[in-house]
Design an enzyme around this catalytic site. Structure first.
Site, PDB file in Angstrom:
ATOM      1  CG  ASP A   9      -2.092   0.988   1.054  1.00 32.89           C
ATOM      2  OD1 ASP A   9      -2.428   1.345  -0.093  1.00 32.89           O
ATOM      3  OD2 ASP A   9      -2.668   1.395   2.071  1.00 32.89           O
ATOM      4  N   GLY A  10       0.344   2.318  -0.518  1.00 33.80           N
ATOM      5  CA  GLY A  10       1.019   3.600  -0.507  1.00 33.80           C
ATOM      6  C   GLY A  10       0.116   4.653   0.097  1.00 33.80           C
ATOM      7  CD  GLU A  47      -1.122   2.534  -3.569  1.00 28.30           C
ATOM      8  OE1 GLU A  47      -0.745   1.348  -3.426  1.00 28.30           O
ATOM      9  OE2 GLU A  47      -2.068   3.016  -2.911  1.00 28.30           O
ATOM     10  CG  ASP A  69      -5.324  -0.029  -1.543  1.00 32.94           C
ATOM     11  OD1 ASP A  69      -4.350   0.375  -2.202  1.00 32.94           O
ATOM     12  OD2 ASP A  69      -5.555   0.358  -0.383  1.00 32.94           O
ATOM     13  CG  HIS A 124      -8.671   2.806   3.799  1.00 34.75           C
ATOM     14  ND1 HIS A 124      -7.596   3.087   4.618  1.00 34.75           N
ATOM     15  CD2 HIS A 124      -8.396   3.377   2.607  1.00 34.75           C
ATOM     16  CE1 HIS A 124      -6.728   3.838   3.938  1.00 34.75           C
ATOM     17  NE2 HIS A 124      -7.184   4.022   2.736  1.00 34.75           N
ATOM     18  CG  ASP A 134      -3.663   2.713   5.302  1.00 36.11           C
ATOM     19  OD1 ASP A 134      -3.405   3.477   4.357  1.00 36.11           O
ATOM     20  OD2 ASP A 134      -4.295   3.077   6.315  1.00 36.11           O
TER      21      ASP A 134
END
Length: 145
Positions: A9-10, A47, A69, A124, A134
């Site tokens: 994740d970024g 990302e 995501d 999320h 995250d």
């Protein structure tokens, strides 16, 4: 070939702004967390950096299940957009320059080296590995505020 699962994740506070990325690599019972960040970057760059750094951490060609995501990353790989940009000298089909070509070039080479299976996860939501990535990314971005 070793089977590895990777979550990435970024995050970015402002776009551009301070950003971070997080990754979790799993191989059998082994689990490794990686993270990093930059003072001035974009969410898309973070990302990409998360995916690239996770794949670079593998010491030999692996079969990878990659969970992200980021539709930006996954769509560009799955739909062949990034390969098209590279083939056209990093120009998109609308004749505009492809953004982040430096990172895309590295990622495409890594995808040629490893066998990568792409999986989208809702951000999320209720995926504990995505949520942990995250947390790592946000924590890294906060180091630059």
């Amino acid at each position: 070939m070793k089977q590895v699962t990777i979550y990435t994740d970024g995050a970015c506070s402002g776009n551009p702004g301070p950003g971070g990325w997080g990754a979790i690599l799993q191989y059998g019972p082994h689990r490794k967390e990686l993270s990093g960040g930059e003072a001035q970057t974009t969410n898309n760059r973070m990302e990409l950096t998360g995916v690239i750094t996770a794949l670079q951490a593998l010491k030999e060609p692996c079969e990878v299940d990659l969970y992200s995501d980021s539709k930006y990353v996954l769509d560009a790989l799955e739909k062949g957009w990034a390969k098209g940009w590279r083939a056209r000298g990093w120009v998109k089909s609308d004749k505009k320059p492809a953004l982040n070509s430096d990172l895309w070039a590295v990622l495409l080479d890594l995808c040629d080296y490893h066998t990568v299976h792409l999986h989208w996860v809702k951000g999320h939501a209720e995926n504990p590995f995505n949520n942990r990535c995250d947390e790592l990314a946000v924590a890294e971005s906060r180091k630059f505020r």
